[in-house]
Enzyme design. Sequence first.
Site, PDB file in Angstrom:
ATOM      1  N   ARG A  69     -11.890   2.063   8.186  1.00 26.61           N
ATOM      2  CA  ARG A  69     -10.654   2.563   7.724  1.00 26.61           C
ATOM      3  C   ARG A  69     -10.578   3.575   6.820  1.00 26.61           C
ATOM      4  NH1 ARG A  69      -5.871  -0.575   4.775  1.00 26.61           N
ATOM      5  NH2 ARG A  69      -4.264  -0.387   6.085  1.00 26.61           N
TER       6      ARG A  69
ATOM      7  N   CYS B  71      -6.391 -11.056  -0.372  1.00 22.00           N
ATOM      8  CA  CYS B  71      -5.999 -10.782   1.154  1.00 22.00           C
ATOM      9  C   CYS B  71      -7.397  -9.670   1.469  1.00 22.00           C
ATOM     10  CB  CYS B  71      -4.950  -9.677   1.020  1.00 22.00           C
ATOM     11  SG  CYS B  71      -4.504  -8.885   2.490  1.00 22.00           S
TER      12      CYS B  71
ATOM     13  N   LYS C  98      -1.214  -8.440  -5.139  1.00 22.06           N
ATOM     14  CA  LYS C  98      -1.682  -8.659  -3.991  1.00 22.06           C
ATOM     15  C   LYS C  98      -3.066  -7.962  -3.769  1.00 22.06           C
ATOM     16  CE  LYS C  98      -1.195  -7.920   1.008  1.00 22.06           C
ATOM     17  NZ  LYS C  98      -0.058  -7.291   2.013  1.00 22.06           N
ATOM     18  N   TRP C  99      -4.325  -8.657  -3.934  1.00 25.69           N
ATOM     19  CA  TRP C  99      -5.492  -7.870  -4.116  1.00 25.69           C
ATOM     20  C   TRP C  99      -6.041  -7.947  -2.841  1.00 25.69           C
ATOM     21  CZ3 TRP C  99      -9.198  -9.037  -8.696  1.00 25.69           C
ATOM     22  CH2 TRP C  99     -10.555  -8.343  -8.474  1.00 25.69           C
ATOM     23  N   ASP C 100      -6.278  -6.732  -2.095  1.00 27.79           N
ATOM     24  CA  ASP C 100      -6.694  -6.580  -0.786  1.00 27.79           C
ATOM     25  C   ASP C 100      -8.188  -6.221  -0.800  1.00 27.79           C
ATOM     26  OD1 ASP C 100      -6.288  -6.520   1.827  1.00 27.79           O
ATOM     27  OD2 ASP C 100      -4.601  -5.349   1.829  1.00 27.79           O
ATOM     28  N   MET C 101      -8.538  -6.067   0.493  1.00 30.60           N
ATOM     29  CA  MET C 101     -10.060  -5.840   0.621  1.00 30.60           C
ATOM     30  C   MET C 101     -10.198  -5.600   2.283  1.00 30.60           C
ATOM     31  SD  MET C 101     -13.479  -6.262   1.333  1.00 30.60           S
ATOM     32  CE  MET C 101     -14.885  -6.115   0.904  1.00 30.60           C
ATOM     33  N   ASN C 102     -10.364  -4.329   2.531  1.00 35.29           N
ATOM     34  CA  ASN C 102     -10.199  -4.263   3.781  1.00 35.29           C
ATOM     35  C   ASN C 102     -11.167  -3.613   4.797  1.00 35.29           C
ATOM     36  OD1 ASN C 102      -7.564  -4.567   4.454  1.00 35.29           O
ATOM     37  ND2 ASN C 102      -6.877  -3.074   3.113  1.00 35.29           N
TER      38      ASN C 102
ATOM     39  N   ASP D 220       0.709  -1.288   0.072  1.00 39.06           N
ATOM     40  CA  ASP D 220       0.131   0.152   0.217  1.00 39.06           C
ATOM     41  C   ASP D 220       0.735   1.306  -0.127  1.00 39.06           C
ATOM     42  OD1 ASP D 220      -1.956   1.703   0.373  1.00 39.06           O
ATOM     43  OD2 ASP D 220      -2.786   0.734   2.191  1.00 39.06           O
TER      44      ASP D 220
ATOM     45  N   ASP E  12      -3.135 -10.774   9.151  1.00 33.68           N
ATOM     46  CA  ASP E  12      -2.271  -9.703   9.453  1.00 33.68           C
ATOM     47  C   ASP E  12      -1.318 -10.075  10.740  1.00 33.68           C
ATOM     48  OD1 ASP E  12      -2.998  -8.147   7.292  1.00 33.68           O
ATOM     49  OD2 ASP E  12      -4.244  -6.685   8.348  1.00 33.68           O
TER      50      ASP E  12
END
Length: 735
Positions: free
Chosen positions: A444, A527, A477-481, A368, A549
């Site tokens: 977030r 992720c 890296k495909w994130d989703m927070n 990020d 994490d």
Amino acid sequence: MPIHYTSSTQTFHLQSKQVSYIFRVLQNGQLGHLYYGKKLTHREDYSHLHRIEARSNTAAVYEGNLDFSLETIRQEFPSYGTTDFREPAFQVEQPDGSRITQFEFMDYAISAGKPKLEGLPAVYTEKDKEASTLIIRLHDDRLNMDIHLSYTIFEKTGVITRSSSFTNRGSDTVKLSKGMSLSVDMPDYDYEMVHLSGAWARERHVKTRQLEEGIQQIGSTRGISSAQHNPFFALKRPHTTEHTGEVFGFSLVYSGNFKAQVEVDHFGTSRAMIGLNDFDFSWQLQEGETFQTPEAVMVYSSSGMNGLSHAFHDLFSKRLVRGKWRDKERPVLINNWEGTYFNFTEDKIVEMAEQAKECGIELFVLDDGWFGKRDDDTTSLGDWSADERKLPNGVKGLADKVKAAGMDFGLWFEPEMISKESELYKAHPDWLLQAEGRRSSHGRNQFVLDFSRKEVVDHMYNQIADVLKGAPISYIKWDMNRPLTEIMSSGYPAERQQEIAHRYVLGVYDLYERLTSDFPDVLFESCASGGCRFDPGMLYYAPQTWTSDNTDAIERLKIQYGTSFLYPIKTMGAHVSDVPNHQVHRITSLETRARVSFFGNFGYELDITKEKDLSVLKDQVSFYKKHRTVLQEGRFYRLESPFEGDGNVTSWMVVDEHQQQAVAARYQVLEKPNSGLPRFYFKGLLEDVLYQVEGSDESFYGSELMHAGLPLQHKYTWKKQGDYQTTLLVLNAIK
Ligand code: GLA
């Protein structure tokens, strides 16, 4: 053909080398379940497995006949409202307000192989002879509607996949308010329900509870499969262990809201089901429209929890994960997130990459903070072009330098999100999931893009594809927070708003499908704040997932142990990070951290330029590479559980396909003074083959290592004492 149909008794028998699954048509045209478990000898009639008898104080289907009540008959795909009082597998709301349906068996088709599920992730076959598929058609005449029940049985393993679809052939619009992927009525309730539950940073802890009368349920309402509950549960006999005994496992190949439950009724039967969560769900079906449920996987094992896991591991690693990376060794990576967070420059990243290269690490992942104007988590999601303050030469400039340093280059994205402080939000303030006139909740500081709308998905595709075309990127890296809130879309009418959560997931799958097929060389890692969306649906597109994490070695024992119940260790990202650990502030040795991470997809996540002695890292990387084939492709056995006893010891091992090499580890959390000498009991070796213990001149027969155990003397352990100690053992068969 492992699917038999006997027309005289209207009985279906799905039979593999180990498993039988049997049901038949009942006198009212519905399907009755007869048996699921260890293989039975085939016969034409199993109706004796149904006990149909009159009971007082219940309702019966036919006037003048008290015998036939659905309440006392085990069902295959149950409906509600006509004498079965347990929760049904589906419900259809009709224009006149009725929810009563009468779906009756019409016809069936058996074929070799397994058809694709359009738009949804699913298990597949490579050769037709691996599996056979049965599709049953049920029809409700008054509604003019069909239900198709689909079953695929894998001949060797006995894995069964199931899904259902609902087609409205009538002219009235109906509303599907519930549609499960599978339901199965077990004849008793002497089972423990095992599930994987937790939270962010403590994902997939193993929970076990005895079934009791009533409903025991897990699920997600967060729009993602979630860290709270994995879309999986197992029913095991109370005496079943890791190595022996019967267990049934149920898993949903889906990444959004799900529900899994077991209902034990007053006669002690257990109805197990899994599928889309019917809470806050409905789906309009107009004339000619079909709704397809996600796929569920059922596994039966008579060799304990490890046996169950082996079947899931084989299926998921070879018949769910796709593409070039399925069979390729996964690279050792270093990720800069815990090393720098948002605070980095091009020079810093290049310096890190150079040091990493020296240690033998193969892939650098820039996390990020590389795009828009992102110095913290308040801005720029949605603006996927390089922040030139940090990367003056763009993504390509940096990627070229990392490549020149001898490493591959990977990049972080969070495609499903938008920051209000972004160019994207300025241009499209209506692209969020939001309810008009209501506050939009943030997570977030970010908001969720409306992936139910094709134009939003298209836009994200174009942005990401441009970055991928513009630079040598070999990993994403495909994130989703954050979870979904205010699940409303301006792209759909009022009566379709309860479809949005599922349509969102379909949008995510669509973007994944397009990116993975247009960029087949790129390795994707999914992720969601670590392991908040670690599910089989994601694995269909992204062959590995960031497990948690929480990178603390001791916390990871529980997380990786639980995750391994159904996910192959090759799919679990596991990184050595800095100490004191950033999540729990624990200090463990570099050795302990590496020995936990070896049993996952190995990598580092720290500022490598601060490491004083690179030789330790070099040794770790070279150990991993030397044993990478067995660690990534071998058979994984859980041996001692951190969830049992006082949880002080965890151990596990891998052994290669030909049983020539094994790598095993034992982890002890707290030092116990003056304790007895533990023995290490291996699994999966060849009884009469001699194995040499690496680092010693002693060798032992497989039978000794498995049945008598290896006493863990100082030869194999570190003499060091103290907490968080580990023993790593490598066995090589003597030729
Ligand atoms: C999530 C991920 C982390 C990291 C950060 C970046 O928390 O799980 O690994 O990528 O986002 O913001």
